[in-house]
Write a protein that holds these residues in place. Structure first.
Motif, mmCIF file in Angstrom:
data_model
loop_
_atom_site.group_PDB
_atom_site.id
_atom_site.type_symbol
_atom_site.label_atom_id
_atom_site.label_comp_id
_atom_site.label_asym_id
_atom_site.label_seq_id
_atom_site.Cartn_x
_atom_site.Cartn_y
_atom_site.Cartn_z
ATOM 1 N N ASN A 234 -25.778 42.378 69.186
ATOM 2 C CA ASN A 234 -27.057 42.616 68.532
ATOM 3 C C ASN A 234 -27.560 41.397 67.758
ATOM 4 N N VAL A 235 -26.670 40.706 67.045
ATOM 5 C CA VAL A 235 -27.126 39.574 66.218
ATOM 6 C C VAL A 235 -27.155 38.261 66.989
ATOM 7 N N THR A 236 -26.475 38.204 68.137
ATOM 8 C CA THR A 236 -26.405 36.947 68.894
ATOM 9 C C THR A 236 -27.775 36.418 69.318
ATOM 10 N N PRO A 237 -28.711 37.250 69.833
ATOM 11 C CA PRO A 237 -30.023 36.701 70.198
ATOM 12 C C PRO A 237 -30.740 36.006 69.042
ATOM 13 N N ALA A 238 -30.651 36.567 67.827
ATOM 14 C CA ALA A 238 -31.294 35.944 66.668
ATOM 15 C C ALA A 238 -30.693 34.571 66.394
ATOM 16 N N ILE A 239 -29.372 34.465 66.520
ATOM 17 C CA ILE A 239 -28.702 33.182 66.285
ATOM 18 C C ILE A 239 -29.101 32.167 67.356
ATOM 19 N N ILE A 240 -29.182 32.620 68.608
ATOM 20 C CA ILE A 240 -29.548 31.719 69.707
ATOM 21 C C ILE A 240 -30.977 31.214 69.552
ATOM 22 N N ILE A 241 -31.907 32.103 69.227
ATOM 23 C CA ILE A 241 -33.300 31.695 69.089
ATOM 24 C C ILE A 241 -33.478 30.774 67.886
ATOM 25 N N ALA A 242 -32.785 31.079 66.788
ATOM 26 C CA ALA A 242 -32.846 30.187 65.627
ATOM 27 C C ALA A 242 -32.307 28.805 65.985
ATOM 28 N N PHE B 22 -36.724 40.948 66.878
ATOM 29 C CA PHE B 22 -36.912 40.688 68.301
ATOM 30 C C PHE B 22 -36.921 41.994 69.086
ATOM 31 N N PRO B 23 -37.274 41.956 70.382
ATOM 32 C CA PRO B 23 -37.371 43.186 71.177
ATOM 33 C C PRO B 23 -36.068 43.986 71.183
ATOM 34 N N ASN B 24 -36.214 45.286 71.087
ATOM 35 C CA ASN B 24 -35.063 46.192 71.102
ATOM 36 C C ASN B 24 -34.968 46.919 72.431
ATOM 37 N N THR B 25 -33.759 47.261 72.806
ATOM 38 C CA THR B 25 -33.529 48.059 74.002
ATOM 39 C C THR B 25 -32.263 48.882 73.811
ATOM 40 N N SER B 26 -32.036 49.832 74.694
ATOM 41 C CA SER B 26 -30.807 50.625 74.626
ATOM 42 C C SER B 26 -29.615 49.753 75.013
ATOM 43 N N PHE B 27 -28.475 49.991 74.375
ATOM 44 C CA PHE B 27 -27.294 49.165 74.623
ATOM 45 C C PHE B 27 -26.324 49.897 75.559
ATOM 46 N N SER B 28 -26.075 49.267 76.709
ATOM 47 C CA SER B 28 -25.254 49.899 77.741
ATOM 48 C C SER B 28 -23.802 50.083 77.324
ATOM 49 N N GLN B 29 -23.266 49.157 76.484
ATOM 50 C CA GLN B 29 -21.854 49.289 76.107
ATOM 51 C C GLN B 29 -21.607 50.577 75.326
#
Length: 480
Positions: free
Chosen positions: A39-47, A321-328
């Motif tokens: 969940n937090v990885t996309p924010a870190i990548i975009i930053a 950022f955009p949210n979606t359902s998490f498959s895991q």
């Protein structure tokens, strides 16, 4: 696993059942641990792509912005999850669906922000809001567009998402893009931290059970964090400094970075909303089949799609950022056998509390990029594997091979060599070099227009004679 202490088999299959709190709270936290890092990885990548910096010893510049983005990722994952589990009106499936920041949009977002700092964020979040509203609109006809997105298309898109991101994992493990020209980049020390994460994650996934297996990536990163601390890659003083800079509690700020309309951002987010919507439909179906042994109803699918879009739009207003359902978490429900949506609601509340406490984001920010790289390699590799798994449902005849080959070649090729379209207008160029959108569009259009009668013809001319006439034959379905 024995369920008698949690509830009867009928109760466990009921989304409205609430186990006793002493059982419900650990189960809810288990859901959070399963998705927390993802969940937090996309924010870190975009930053990082925008140039905010990493690590506890990084300068003060970018510290509040990166911490804020991490904070919003947690807060609005929790809020969007409540939209799903509690719901209101047509919004929400009223099922145990965990929402989180979507990986699917990262290949679209990176070209939009690359090296531009916070100045790129107003247009980015403008795209998130408009894309979220469009996602809600998709809910009104989601059942009618599924025919245009068969496993050939969705499998290709998911594979492309993973392929677009595996480079990020390798760069992080080697030391990060800012250090790419330094002598330390690719050093044994950097790689050793990433390998600790990978080895611990693999060990737990294959040799542990229950909570330890579900939390493998989180525990792997914690192990890598301790290793980095012992090896001097981070310091206690640096961690204390980050902790001290962050406020005890902070509320989200609407339009913190402003709001702009960007053609490239809006088109990119709206097109990806189709893919995200279909992914959510699959997750809803997986939850009802795995947890309740039934098909998802039309109301549940529509409600889940509404919640997806609303969660994204609201997050964009506040810098999420955009949210979606998490498959895991779908797999976790099948594993625990607990279908209660109220269990997931408890997990959502935990995420919201974390999102309101910037010190949590500040500590996450101190994770060395090499340690994060180990987790990212595992996560994005699993995205590729998930895409390939989806492609196993495809009948590999000549028609489908041609569609896959052209879409993959053009999409991946443009991603690898962005200068190939350097003379296109800026907005179009950004969309094309994402690789993901051209691949998806080509696959969708070709799948709709190419005649099915090509299906039964030989494949040698497009497969170099490797059409196969034994086990795994390309002219038949790969699943029996």
């Amino acid at each position: 696993m024995a369920h008698s202490s949690i509830g009867t088999p009928e109760q466990l299959r009921d989304p409205n059942y609430t186990p006793a709190l002493q059982r419900a709270i650990p189960l809810g936290i288990q859901h959070v641990l399963a998705m927390f890092v993802s969940n937090v990885t996309p924010a870190i990548i975009i930053a990082g792509a925008a140039g905010f910096g990493f690590g506890s010893d990084a300068g003060a510049q970018g510290f509040p912005d990166m911490t804020y983005l991490i904070q919003m990722a947690m807060l609005f994952a929790g809020i969007a999850t409540l939209f799903q589990t509690i719901g209101f009106g047509p919004v929400g499936a009223r099922l145990p669906i965990v929402q989180g920041t979507s990986f699917a949009f990262i290949p679209i977002m990176i070209p939009l922000v690359a090296g531009k700092g916070v100045e790129a964020l107003p247009a980015l979040f403008g795209g998130v809001v408009i894309g979220g509203l469009f996602h809600m609109f998709i809910a009104t006809f989601i059942g009618k567009i599924r025919f245009a997105l068969p496993p050939l298309v969705t499998g290709l898109v998911v594979t492309m998402i993973g392929l677009a991101l595996v480079k990020v994992g390798i760069q992080y493990a080697a030391g990060g893009v800012p250090a790419i020209n330094s002598p330390e980049y690719g050093s044994l020390l950097n790689w050793s931290a990433a390998l600790v994460v990978i080895l611990v994650t693999l060990g737990l996934k294959f040799y542990a059970k229950g909570m330890l297996a579900v939390s493998a990536v989180v525990i792997g990163i914690l192990a890598g964090y301790v290793y980095a601390l012992l090896m001097g890659m981070i310091t206690v003083e640096g961690i204390a400094t980050s902790w001290g800079r962050a406020a005890p509690v902070a509320l989200p700020m609407p339009f913190k970075y402003g709001f702009e309309f960007s053609f490239a951002a809006i088109i990119g987010f709206c097109l990806m909303a189709f893919v995200s919507a279909v992914e959510t439909v699959g997750d809803v179906s997986g939850i009802t089949k795995g947890g309740a042994g039934r098909e998802a109803t039309e109301a549940e699918i529509t409600g889940a799609t509404y919640a997806d879009g609303l969660g994204t739009a609201v997050a964009g207003v506040f810098g999420g950022f955009p949210n979606t359902s998490f498959s895991q978490n779908v797999g976790l429900i099948a594993m625990t056998g607990v279908m209660s949506r109220h269990v997931v609601t408890i997990g959502a509340i935990f995420l919201i509390l974390c999102g309101l406490i910037p010190k949590v984001g500040a500590v996450i920010r101190t994770i060395p990029i090499e340690v994060l790289g180990g987790g990212v390699i595992v996560m994005f590799g699993m995205v590729v594997a998930a895409g390939i798994s989806m492609l196993s449902d495809v009948k590999w005849n000549r028609r489908n091979m041609v569609i896959f080959a052209i879409a993959l070649s053009i999409g991946l090729g443009l991603q690898l060599d962005p200068k190939a379209v350097q003379y296109l207008p800026d907005s179009v160029r950004i969309l094309m070099t994402s690789g993901l959108l051209p691949a998806a569009l080509i696959a969708i259009v070709l799948n709709l227009v190419l005649p099915e009668e090509l299906s039964d013809e030989a494949t040698e001319e497009v497969s170099g004679g490797l059409s196969g006439h034994a086990k795994g034959e390309l002219t038949g379905n790969t699943r029996t």
